[in-house]
Every structure is written in structure tokens, then in C-alpha cells.
Design a protein around this motif. Structure first.
Motif, PDB file in Angstrom:
ATOM      1  N   LEU A 239       0.917  -6.987  -7.364  1.00  0.00           N
ATOM      2  CA  LEU A 239       0.603  -7.150  -6.225  1.00  0.00           C
ATOM      3  C   LEU A 239      -0.480  -5.804  -5.652  1.00  0.00           C
ATOM      4  O   LEU A 239      -1.026  -5.910  -4.673  1.00  0.00           O
ATOM      5  CB  LEU A 239       1.750  -7.140  -5.107  1.00  0.00           C
ATOM      6  N   ALA A 240      -0.036  -4.493  -6.501  1.00  0.00           N
ATOM      7  CA  ALA A 240      -0.685  -3.337  -6.036  1.00  0.00           C
ATOM      8  C   ALA A 240      -2.195  -3.650  -6.304  1.00  0.00           C
ATOM      9  O   ALA A 240      -3.095  -2.939  -5.418  1.00  0.00           O
ATOM     10  CB  ALA A 240      -0.360  -2.141  -6.829  1.00  0.00           C
ATOM     11  N   LYS A 241      -2.667  -4.417  -6.975  1.00  0.00           N
ATOM     12  CA  LYS A 241      -4.044  -4.937  -7.313  1.00  0.00           C
ATOM     13  C   LYS A 241      -4.740  -6.090  -6.419  1.00  0.00           C
ATOM     14  O   LYS A 241      -5.839  -6.202  -6.520  1.00  0.00           O
ATOM     15  CB  LYS A 241      -4.199  -5.024  -8.794  1.00  0.00           C
ATOM     16  N   ASP A 242      -3.673  -6.624  -5.714  1.00  0.00           N
ATOM     17  CA  ASP A 242      -3.989  -7.827  -4.810  1.00  0.00           C
ATOM     18  C   ASP A 242      -5.098  -7.537  -3.746  1.00  0.00           C
ATOM     19  O   ASP A 242      -4.771  -6.522  -3.350  1.00  0.00           O
ATOM     20  CB  ASP A 242      -2.885  -8.428  -4.534  1.00  0.00           C
ATOM     21  N   PRO A 243      -6.266  -8.016  -3.652  1.00  0.00           N
ATOM     22  CA  PRO A 243      -7.179  -7.534  -2.650  1.00  0.00           C
ATOM     23  C   PRO A 243      -6.658  -7.795  -1.375  1.00  0.00           C
ATOM     24  O   PRO A 243      -7.147  -6.903  -0.468  1.00  0.00           O
ATOM     25  CB  PRO A 243      -8.482  -8.479  -2.822  1.00  0.00           C
ATOM     26  N   GLU A 244      -5.997  -8.697  -1.149  1.00  0.00           N
ATOM     27  CA  GLU A 244      -5.158  -8.734   0.224  1.00  0.00           C
ATOM     28  C   GLU A 244      -4.394  -7.672   0.544  1.00  0.00           C
ATOM     29  O   GLU A 244      -4.426  -7.523   1.669  1.00  0.00           O
ATOM     30  CB  GLU A 244      -4.592 -10.446   0.248  1.00  0.00           C
ATOM     31  N   ILE A 245      -3.656  -7.594  -0.091  1.00  0.00           N
ATOM     32  CA  ILE A 245      -2.482  -6.506  -0.159  1.00  0.00           C
ATOM     33  C   ILE A 245      -3.257  -5.110   0.209  1.00  0.00           C
ATOM     34  O   ILE A 245      -2.879  -4.183   1.047  1.00  0.00           O
ATOM     35  CB  ILE A 245      -1.691  -6.301  -1.358  1.00  0.00           C
ATOM     36  N   GLN A 246      -4.399  -4.791  -0.600  1.00  0.00           N
ATOM     37  CA  GLN A 246      -5.005  -3.666  -0.652  1.00  0.00           C
ATOM     38  C   GLN A 246      -5.688  -3.382   0.878  1.00  0.00           C
ATOM     39  O   GLN A 246      -5.446  -2.478   1.381  1.00  0.00           O
ATOM     40  CB  GLN A 246      -6.037  -3.455  -1.665  1.00  0.00           C
ATOM     41  N   ALA A 247      -6.133  -4.594   1.305  1.00  0.00           N
ATOM     42  CA  ALA A 247      -6.724  -4.611   2.541  1.00  0.00           C
ATOM     43  C   ALA A 247      -5.747  -4.630   3.672  1.00  0.00           C
ATOM     44  O   ALA A 247      -6.271  -3.606   4.608  1.00  0.00           O
ATOM     45  CB  ALA A 247      -7.724  -5.892   2.824  1.00  0.00           C
ATOM     46  N   ALA A 248      -4.804  -5.103   3.578  1.00  0.00           N
ATOM     47  CA  ALA A 248      -3.992  -5.209   4.736  1.00  0.00           C
ATOM     48  C   ALA A 248      -2.796  -4.072   4.767  1.00  0.00           C
ATOM     49  O   ALA A 248      -2.544  -3.471   5.813  1.00  0.00           O
ATOM     50  CB  ALA A 248      -2.848  -6.566   4.652  1.00  0.00           C
ATOM     51  N   TYR A 249      -2.518  -3.672   3.465  1.00  0.00           N
ATOM     52  CA  TYR A 249      -1.306  -2.494   3.489  1.00  0.00           C
ATOM     53  C   TYR A 249      -1.800  -1.191   2.618  1.00  0.00           C
ATOM     54  O   TYR A 249      -1.138  -0.179   2.605  1.00  0.00           O
ATOM     55  CB  TYR A 249      -0.201  -3.218   2.762  1.00  0.00           C
TER      56      TYR A 249
END
Ligand SMILES: Nc1ncnc2c1ncn2[C@@H]1O[C@H](COP(=O)(O)OP(=O)(O)OP(=O)(O)O)[C@@H](O)[C@H]1O
Ligand SMILES: [Mg+2]
Length: 252
Positions: A239-249
């Protein structure tokens, strides 16, 4: 660390049985649908993070698990047993302990008195002494301040005390609501190191955090809550590498 001799052995569950399982849990506050069908599992020995923005339903989820809020529908199982309808003190006795948001310590009681209140289920002097010893090994700062009033502790120290008090019940499952809230980065690191030590001593942990970075760095798996629903879940390092997570959180 030791947090040794847990009086509560890690329950023997059939292979693959979660320690905690929420199935389609819904919670309403009057007309507000705060949880719209949450399903999640926590397995013995895991550190699981629950992340998401303000108002996503993180605290509501922990309160529902701790028996502080009624479910509109769905089920919660602990060690395979349904929890619905049990009083909070029965849940504490069963091994579920919550360190609530905002630290919620007793400001006019000393550190020792605050800790003792967390052990109201086993008042025998020996267990109390040993558990206080375990907590002060985990948080030496508390050990140095046993006679100081809770309200005079720094914010970070109060957070340690809130976690320490939850540990005094010798839980199997520790629920932590935003342990990093309002705390300097260096102390946040220390608190998460302590959380890892608590897990290493055999306590399973579900931690709610808005500090996504440290939550993902310190947990095995995570669930992302978005307006009362699980938007994403998986291994924290993925999850830490997930682009969506990176953008949002994670600030891009
Ligand atoms: N007692 C209440 N009465 C009415 N609505 C509530 C109550 N408690 C929470 N809510 C609403 O339920 C939703 C979820 O709140 P909750 O406290 O679970 O969010 P959260 O994810 O913990 O947020 P935060 O990160 O700000 O602590 C929010 O929209 C909140 O306004
Ligand atoms: Mg909250």
C-alpha cells in the motif's frame, strides 16, 4: 522487551481463524451513516493499521469493536465468538482493550493511579506490580513520573500513559486510536517502536492513524477507510507504494 508472562495466553485458534473479524458492520448516528458495511480481519500476532481522512469512521470502528456503540447491522467476532450485545467490561475481560483518541487520562490522578485504574479487572497486588513493571520497561519515562499528576505530563507522555493504561488490562487485542495525534515526530517514532515491542510480546494490535506514513511503515497490513467504507486494503508495504495512496495520504 519483556511484557513477559502474559497472564492471558494468545488464544489457540484453528489455523486461519482471525482473532477479530468484522463482517458488513454498519453504524449510524441518528440519520448519519458512519459505517456503511465494514468487513475486516485481524489475525493473531498482527499489527493492522486503519487509515483514512478525518471523519472516515476510524474511531467509530474502534468504538464498535470495544462495545461502546450499537451496530445497525453486521457482526463482530472475537476468537470466533460473536461480540454483539456484550458490555465493554465483558469485552475487557475477554481481552479487548482500547486506548481512546485524545488520550483521555485522569489529569488529577497520578501516573500510578491512572495505571492502576486500567487494571480494575485483576486487583491482586502481584499481577498489578508485575504489569506496572512491564509498562514502565516499555515506557521508562512513565516509570520516572509515577507520582506526578497525569495532567502535568507532556502530550507525548500522556499518550504513553493512555497506552500503558490499556495494557494494564493485559489484553489479547489492543485497539489504539491515533497514538501519534499532536505529538512531535521524534516521540511518534518512540511510540511506534513501543507498539512494535508490544506486538512482539504477543499482543495483537489494531491501530487507527492519520499519520499514514508511520502507520504503513509499522504495520503488517492496512485498511483504508473512506466515508464509512473500506476503499483499499492489503500488505502495508504494498500500500505504501500504491500511487493512489501516495497521492491521497502520503503527500504525492
Ligand atoms: N456522536 C456522534 N454523533 C453524530 N455523528 C457522529 C458522532 N460521532 C461521529 N460522528 C460522525 O461520524 C463520522 C465518522 O466519525 P469518526 O469519529 O469515526 O471519524 P474518524 O475517522 O475517527 O475521524 P478523525 O480522524 O477526525 O478522528 C463523522 O462524519 C462524524 O461527524
Ligand atoms: Mg477519530
Amino acid at each position: 522487551m519483556r511484557v513477559a508472562h502474559p497472564t492471558r495466553a494468545v488464544p489457540k485458534l484453528a489455523e486461519g481463524t482471525p482473532l477479530l473479524a468484522l463482517d458488513d458492520v454498519r453504524v449510524n448516528y441518528g440519520g448519519i451513516k458512519a459505517l456503511k458495511g465494514i468487513s475486516l480481519q485481524v489475525f493473531p500476532g498482527e499489527i493492522v493499521a486503519l487509515i483514512g481522512a478525518n471523519g472516515a469512521g476510524k474511531t467509530t470502528t474502534l468504538k464498535a469493536i470495544a462495545g461502546l456503540l450499537p451496530l445497525a447491522s453486521g457482526s463482530i467476532r472475537f476468537c470466533g465468538e460473536p461480540l454483539v450485545g456484550k458490555a465493554t467490561e465483558d469485552l475487557v475481560a475477554a481481552g479487548i482493550s482500547l486506548a481512546p483518541e485524545g488520550r483521555a487520562i485522569f489529569p488529577n490522578l497520578t501516573v500510578r493511579e491512572n495505571l492502576e485504574l486500567g487494571a480494575y479487572l485483576h486487583r491482586d497486588a502481584k499481577t498489578m506490580r508485575e504489569t506496572i513493571e512491564d509498562v514502565t520497561k516499555l515506557f521508562p519515562r512513565l516509570g520516572e513520573r509515577m507520582t506526578q499528576e497525569g495532567g502535568t505530563l507532556s502530550g507525548g507522555e500522556q499518550q504513553m500513559l493512555a497506552i500503558g493504561r490499556a495494557l494494564m488490562a493485559r489484553p489479547t487485542l489492543l485497539l489504539l486510536d491515533e497514538p501519534s495525534l499532536g505529538i512531535a515526530p521524534k516521540l511518534v517514532q518512540q511510540i511506534f517502536e513501543a507498539i512494535k515491542q508490544i506486538a512482539a510480546s504477543g499482543v495483537t494490535i489494531l491501530v487507527v492513524e492519520q499519520n499514514t506514513r508511520i502507520a504503513l511503515a509499522s504495520s503488517h497490513r492496512a485498511y483504508v477507510l473512506r466515508t464509512g467504507e473500506i476503499a483499499l486494503s492489503g500488505e502495508s508495504k504494498v500500500l505504501a507504494k500504491d500511487p493512489e495512496i501516495q497521492a491521497a495520504y502520503l503527500g504525492g
